[in-house]
Motif scaffolding. Sequence first.
Motif, PDB file in Angstrom:
ATOM      1  N   MET A   2     -52.525  -8.769   7.068  1.00 21.83           N
ATOM      2  CA  MET A   2     -51.613  -9.785   6.554  1.00 21.83           C
ATOM      3  C   MET A   2     -50.166  -9.279   6.588  1.00 21.83           C
ATOM      4  N   THR A   3     -49.960  -8.052   6.159  1.00 25.17           N
ATOM      5  CA  THR A   3     -48.612  -7.493   6.115  1.00 25.17           C
ATOM      6  C   THR A   3     -48.042  -7.339   7.514  1.00 25.17           C
ATOM      7  N   PHE A   4     -48.859  -6.873   8.441  1.00 24.01           N
ATOM      8  CA  PHE A   4     -48.370  -6.703   9.804  1.00 24.01           C
ATOM      9  C   PHE A   4     -48.020  -8.058  10.426  1.00 24.01           C
ATOM     10  N   GLU A   5     -48.844  -9.059  10.189  1.00 22.73           N
ATOM     11  CA  GLU A   5     -48.563 -10.399  10.712  1.00 22.73           C
ATOM     12  C   GLU A   5     -47.222 -10.910  10.177  1.00 22.73           C
ATOM     13  N   LEU A   6     -47.010 -10.751   8.882  1.00 23.20           N
ATOM     14  CA  LEU A   6     -45.736 -11.171   8.290  1.00 23.20           C
ATOM     15  C   LEU A   6     -44.576 -10.318   8.785  1.00 23.20           C
ATOM     16  N   ALA A   7     -44.827  -9.031   9.036  1.00 21.12           N
ATOM     17  CA  ALA A   7     -43.768  -8.134   9.503  1.00 21.12           C
ATOM     18  C   ALA A   7     -43.239  -8.556  10.867  1.00 21.12           C
ATOM     19  N   TRP A   8     -44.135  -8.810  11.817  1.00 25.70           N
ATOM     20  CA  TRP A   8     -43.619  -9.176  13.133  1.00 25.70           C
ATOM     21  C   TRP A   8     -42.956 -10.541  13.098  1.00 25.70           C
ATOM     22  N   LYS A   9     -43.446 -11.434  12.218  1.00 24.15           N
ATOM     23  CA  LYS A   9     -42.834 -12.755  12.123  1.00 24.15           C
ATOM     24  C   LYS A   9     -41.463 -12.699  11.448  1.00 24.15           C
ATOM     25  N   VAL A  10     -41.314 -11.832  10.454  1.00 21.40           N
ATOM     26  CA  VAL A  10     -39.994 -11.690   9.836  1.00 21.40           C
ATOM     27  C   VAL A  10     -39.031 -11.036  10.833  1.00 21.40           C
ATOM     28  N   LEU A  11     -39.535 -10.115  11.649  1.00 21.09           N
ATOM     29  CA  LEU A  11     -38.711  -9.546  12.712  1.00 21.09           C
ATOM     30  C   LEU A  11     -38.249 -10.640  13.672  1.00 21.09           C
ATOM     31  N   LYS A  12     -39.177 -11.488  14.071  1.00 26.89           N
ATOM     32  CA  LYS A  12     -38.860 -12.584  14.993  1.00 26.89           C
ATOM     33  C   LYS A  12     -37.800 -13.492  14.383  1.00 26.89           C
ATOM     34  N   ASP A  13     -38.002 -13.900  13.143  1.00 23.29           N
ATOM     35  CA  ASP A  13     -37.035 -14.784  12.481  1.00 23.29           C
ATOM     36  C   ASP A  13     -35.676 -14.100  12.338  1.00 23.29           C
ATOM     37  N   TYR A  14     -35.676 -12.819  12.001  1.00 25.30           N
ATOM     38  CA  TYR A  14     -34.420 -12.082  11.860  1.00 25.30           C
ATOM     39  C   TYR A  14     -33.695 -12.015  13.204  1.00 25.30           C
ATOM     40  N   LEU A  15     -34.435 -11.657  14.248  1.00 19.01           N
ATOM     41  CA  LEU A  15     -33.832 -11.569  15.581  1.00 19.01           C
ATOM     42  C   LEU A  15     -33.248 -12.913  16.012  1.00 19.01           C
ATOM     43  N   GLU A  16     -33.974 -13.986  15.760  1.00 14.59           N
ATOM     44  CA  GLU A  16     -33.474 -15.313  16.114  1.00 14.59           C
ATOM     45  C   GLU A  16     -32.218 -15.660  15.323  1.00 14.59           C
ATOM     46  N   SER A  17     -32.148 -15.210  14.073  1.00  5.24           N
ATOM     47  CA  SER A  17     -30.939 -15.469  13.276  1.00  5.24           C
ATOM     48  C   SER A  17     -29.743 -14.688  13.820  1.00  5.24           C
ATOM     49  N   GLN A  18     -30.042 -13.639  14.595  1.00  9.84           N
ATOM     50  CA  GLN A  18     -28.990 -12.830  15.210  1.00  9.84           C
ATOM     51  C   GLN A  18     -28.677 -13.288  16.643  1.00  9.84           C
ATOM     52  N   GLY A  19     -29.330 -14.371  17.081  1.00  6.05           N
ATOM     53  CA  GLY A  19     -29.049 -14.946  18.394  1.00  6.05           C
ATOM     54  C   GLY A  19     -29.989 -14.517  19.510  1.00  6.05           C
ATOM     55  N   PHE A  20     -30.999 -13.718  19.221  1.00  7.31           N
ATOM     56  CA  PHE A  20     -31.961 -13.302  20.242  1.00  7.31           C
ATOM     57  C   PHE A  20     -33.046 -14.362  20.386  1.00  7.31           C
ATOM     58  N   ILE A  21     -33.616 -14.427  21.585  1.00  8.04           N
ATOM     59  CA  ILE A  21     -34.739 -15.328  21.836  1.00  8.04           C
ATOM     60  C   ILE A  21     -35.959 -14.465  22.121  1.00  8.04           C
TER      61      ILE A  21
END
Length: 132
Positions: A46-65
């Motif tokens: 569960m934690t790993f799933e949330l970790a990669w998704k929070v990374l994805k959301d953070y990266l997208e907030s920084q302009g990465f796709i």
Amino acid sequence: MDQMKDVRWRQRFENFEKSYLLLKKYSQKEINNELERAGVIQFFEMTFELAWKVLKDYLESQGFIVKSPRETIKRAFQIDLINDGHIWLDALAKRNLTTHTYDDALAEKLLQDITNFYLPELTILYKKLSKD
């Protein structure tokens, strides 16, 4: 739109934080039976799933796709958001394996890897994103 992306990663981070703190708490206790071992492994998944998704959301907030967990991990490593991309990719592979298979030897090895490798990397991410 950018403000919405910023809000999304922060909301996801709150869920990651709850799961991370539970994983940290229980992975540091003595495991006495199969149920406790399975519980720690479930917290890791569960934690790993949330970790990669929070990374994805953070990266997208920084302009990465980014689209996939692997792509997200690689980009997070490139911008120094995570320290060891190899450990993250290994954790991804193990998380995928454990969600489809149960084997006592694999579970015991995974428990050791969670404590020795994956939790320290998740802690680094937690500390970096807590500052933002």
